[in-house]
Write a protein that holds these residues in place. Structure first.
Motif, PDB file in Angstrom:
ATOM      1  N   MET A 160     -45.398  13.252  43.591  1.00 39.55           N
ATOM      2  CA  MET A 160     -44.039  13.501  44.067  1.00 39.55           C
ATOM      3  C   MET A 160     -43.941  13.096  45.531  1.00 39.55           C
ATOM      4  N   THR A 161     -42.725  12.910  45.975  1.00 42.92           N
ATOM      5  CA  THR A 161     -42.505  12.522  47.361  1.00 42.92           C
ATOM      6  C   THR A 161     -42.882  13.645  48.312  1.00 42.92           C
ATOM      7  N   SER A 162     -43.151  13.281  49.556  1.00 39.99           N
ATOM      8  CA  SER A 162     -43.365  14.246  50.612  1.00 39.99           C
ATOM      9  C   SER A 162     -44.365  15.315  50.171  1.00 39.99           C
ATOM     10  N   ASP A 163     -44.053  16.590  50.377  1.00 44.22           N
ATOM     11  CA  ASP A 163     -44.931  17.684  49.989  1.00 44.22           C
ATOM     12  C   ASP A 163     -44.358  18.437  48.787  1.00 44.22           C
ATOM     13  N   HIS A 164     -43.544  17.757  47.975  1.00 44.09           N
ATOM     14  CA  HIS A 164     -42.820  18.454  46.914  1.00 44.09           C
ATOM     15  C   HIS A 164     -43.725  18.966  45.800  1.00 44.09           C
ATOM     16  N   ARG A 165     -44.850  18.264  45.530  1.00 46.25           N
ATOM     17  CA  ARG A 165     -45.730  18.772  44.473  1.00 46.25           C
ATOM     18  C   ARG A 165     -46.444  20.042  44.944  1.00 46.25           C
ATOM     19  N   ARG A 166     -46.711  20.137  46.214  1.00 44.41           N
ATOM     20  CA  ARG A 166     -47.284  21.362  46.770  1.00 44.41           C
ATOM     21  C   ARG A 166     -46.305  22.534  46.605  1.00 44.41           C
ATOM     22  N   ILE A 167     -45.028  22.264  46.824  1.00 43.62           N
ATOM     23  CA  ILE A 167     -44.012  23.303  46.653  1.00 43.62           C
ATOM     24  C   ILE A 167     -43.909  23.696  45.184  1.00 43.62           C
ATOM     25  N   ALA A 168     -43.946  22.701  44.279  1.00 43.92           N
ATOM     26  CA  ALA A 168     -43.887  22.990  42.849  1.00 43.92           C
ATOM     27  C   ALA A 168     -45.102  23.802  42.402  1.00 43.92           C
ATOM     28  N   ALA A 169     -46.282  23.508  42.953  1.00 38.97           N
ATOM     29  CA  ALA A 169     -47.479  24.278  42.620  1.00 38.97           C
ATOM     30  C   ALA A 169     -47.338  25.721  43.074  1.00 38.97           C
ATOM     31  N   THR A 170     -46.775  25.926  44.258  1.00 38.43           N
ATOM     32  CA  THR A 170     -46.530  27.275  44.755  1.00 38.43           C
ATOM     33  C   THR A 170     -45.598  28.028  43.817  1.00 38.43           C
ATOM     34  N   ALA A 171     -44.544  27.357  43.343  1.00 40.19           N
ATOM     35  CA  ALA A 171     -43.567  27.992  42.469  1.00 40.19           C
ATOM     36  C   ALA A 171     -44.183  28.370  41.124  1.00 40.19           C
ATOM     37  N   LEU A 172     -44.948  27.456  40.532  1.00 35.30           N
ATOM     38  CA  LEU A 172     -45.538  27.750  39.221  1.00 35.30           C
ATOM     39  C   LEU A 172     -46.548  28.884  39.331  1.00 35.30           C
ATOM     40  N   GLY A 173     -47.367  28.886  40.378  1.00 36.48           N
ATOM     41  CA  GLY A 173     -48.308  29.984  40.568  1.00 36.48           C
ATOM     42  C   GLY A 173     -47.594  31.317  40.749  1.00 36.48           C
ATOM     43  N   ARG A 174     -46.509  31.307  41.528  1.00 37.49           N
ATOM     44  CA  ARG A 174     -45.733  32.538  41.733  1.00 37.49           C
ATOM     45  C   ARG A 174     -45.138  33.031  40.420  1.00 37.49           C
ATOM     46  N   LEU A 175     -44.588  32.122  39.630  1.00 35.22           N
ATOM     47  CA  LEU A 175     -43.960  32.514  38.370  1.00 35.22           C
ATOM     48  C   LEU A 175     -44.998  33.055  37.393  1.00 35.22           C
ATOM     49  N   ARG A 176     -46.157  32.413  37.308  1.00 36.17           N
ATOM     50  CA  ARG A 176     -47.200  32.906  36.414  1.00 36.17           C
ATOM     51  C   ARG A 176     -47.650  34.309  36.809  1.00 36.17           C
ATOM     52  N   SER A 177     -47.738  34.568  38.088  1.00 29.44           N
ATOM     53  CA  SER A 177     -48.113  35.896  38.552  1.00 29.44           C
ATOM     54  C   SER A 177     -47.038  36.920  38.213  1.00 29.44           C
ATOM     55  N   LYS A 178     -45.777  36.564  38.429  1.00 30.49           N
ATOM     56  CA  LYS A 178     -44.674  37.503  38.206  1.00 30.49           C
ATOM     57  C   LYS A 178     -44.501  37.855  36.733  1.00 30.49           C
ATOM     58  N   LEU A 179     -44.927  36.965  35.827  1.00 29.56           N
ATOM     59  CA  LEU A 179     -44.819  37.262  34.397  1.00 29.56           C
ATOM     60  C   LEU A 179     -45.442  38.607  34.057  1.00 29.56           C
ATOM     61  N   LYS A 180     -46.482  38.990  34.781  1.00 25.75           N
ATOM     62  CA  LYS A 180     -47.269  40.162  34.422  1.00 25.75           C
ATOM     63  C   LYS A 180     -46.720  41.473  34.981  1.00 25.75           C
ATOM     64  N   TYR A 181     -45.811  41.391  35.960  1.00 26.32           N
ATOM     65  CA  TYR A 181     -45.304  42.646  36.519  1.00 26.32           C
ATOM     66  C   TYR A 181     -43.781  42.705  36.637  1.00 26.32           C
TER      67      TYR A 181
END
Length: 333
Positions: free
Chosen positions: A229-250
């Motif tokens: 992805m352009t710029s640092d957008h894949r890093r941002i997407a990785a942050t989002a997916l990790g956050r969502l996976r964590s939130k699924l549990k609580y």
């Protein structure tokens, strides 16, 4: 308009923060907003992407105008609607990105030599059928992060990653331990689906993703069949997916991706699409029932290809007004 950043007086021209004194070198801060909009399409988790001026895949992104925009979130909602024709629902702020030495998220080009800083957001929606105008499209998340899909067991490219990561680690025990732990390369290491950002950062450090090659002006080391992805957008997407996976549990965030009525099979498929795991059917259903997350509608779906399946809906918070719990993710392995 003036403000103080890093102890210096600066002015804004609407898009950039620049020095107030015209004789000073014009180095300031440009603030951008980026959003990871996740939906479900079939049995796939998808993210809304656009294209940057260089043609690379990008998250919806745009500038924050400190004069015109009252809040970050209102500015975000406005430019996403303009870029994609897509109105945002649930929105949560993730993190602020802008590390020096990396292609930081660029809001908009301009005449000022500004440090690029981006505020990242996560947004969830129940519909992936939106009228996405311009060049916006829904992109499977596992096209961007193919190593994160363990629904059918360890992904095939893990063998390739193992060779290159261990070669990169060499005799460095700390590097080797990080690689083995994050990618479950050793028998005693368990895959932790929440460590999405840590895995991407390790691949970046090892020079195994295209963004690392771009930032260091060299060719990519290997072909992972992934989507840079352009710029640092894949890093941002990785942050989002990790956050969502964590939130699924609580938190019951999975229901922000579901239609009003759904089968338990489709709910499990949605949990698997986000977590990247294969879940035990009976244990998953027992967890949903034990936490009283759903209620039966008395109706049945007839388009399941087999026996009609009962339809359920999200039961909402408990009767005392408390937050509903998250989901149990009982893996098959």
């Amino acid at each position: 308009m003036t403000a103080a950043i890093y102890g210096r007086d600066i002015m804004t021209d609407g898009e950039h923060l620049v020095p107030a004194c015209p004789n000073e070198t014009q180095i300031g801060v440009r603030i951008g907003l980026s959003v990871v909009i996740i939906a479900l399409r079939g049995h796939q988790a998808v993210v809304l992407t656009t294209h940057a001026p260089d043609g690379a895949a990008a998250l919806p992104f745009g500038p924050f105008d400190p004069v015109k925009d009252r809040t970050f979130e209102l500015a975000l909602r406005d430019f996403v609607a303009q870029q994609t024709g897509f109105p945002l629902g649930f929105v949560e702020q993730l993190y602020t990105f802008g590390d020096m030495g990396r292609a930081s998220p660029r809001a908009t080009p301009g005449p000022v030599a500004a440090r690029e800083v981006s505020v990242g957001y996560l947004a969830l929606t129940t519909g992936s059928h939106a009228d996405t105008r311009h060049d916006a499209r829904w992109t499977p998340l596992f096209d961007i992060f193919p190593w994160e899909d363990w629904r059918k067991g360890p992904p095939a490219l893990l063998d390739t990653l193992r060779v290159h990561l261990l070669d990169w680690a060499g005799q460095d025990a700390k590097r080797r331990s990080r690689a083995e732990t994050l990618f479950a390369l050793a028998p005693e290491c368990r895959w932790n689906e929440e460590k999405v950002l840590e895995r991407y950062e390790l691949l970046y450090e090892a020079g195994l993703v295209a963004e690392a090659a771009r930032d260091n002006e060299r060719d990519a080391a290997i072909l992972l069949n992934d989507l840079p992805m352009t710029s640092d957008h894949r890093r941002i997407a990785a942050t989002a997916l990790g956050r969502l996976r964590s939130k699924l549990k609580y938190r019951p965030v999975l229901f922000d991706l579901m239609p009003d009525e759904f089968t338990l099979s489709s709910l499990q498929a949605a949990a698997e699409a986000i977590s990247g795991l294969s879940l035990h059917k009976q244990n998953f259903r027992r967890g949903v029932e034990r936490n009283a997350l759903v209620s039966a509608t008395g109706r049945f779906a007839t388009d399941t290809g087999g026996r009609p399946a009962e339809l359920f809906r999200y039961a909402g918070p408990d009767i005392n007004g408390g937050s509903a719990p998250g989901l149990t993710l009982p893996g098959q392995r």
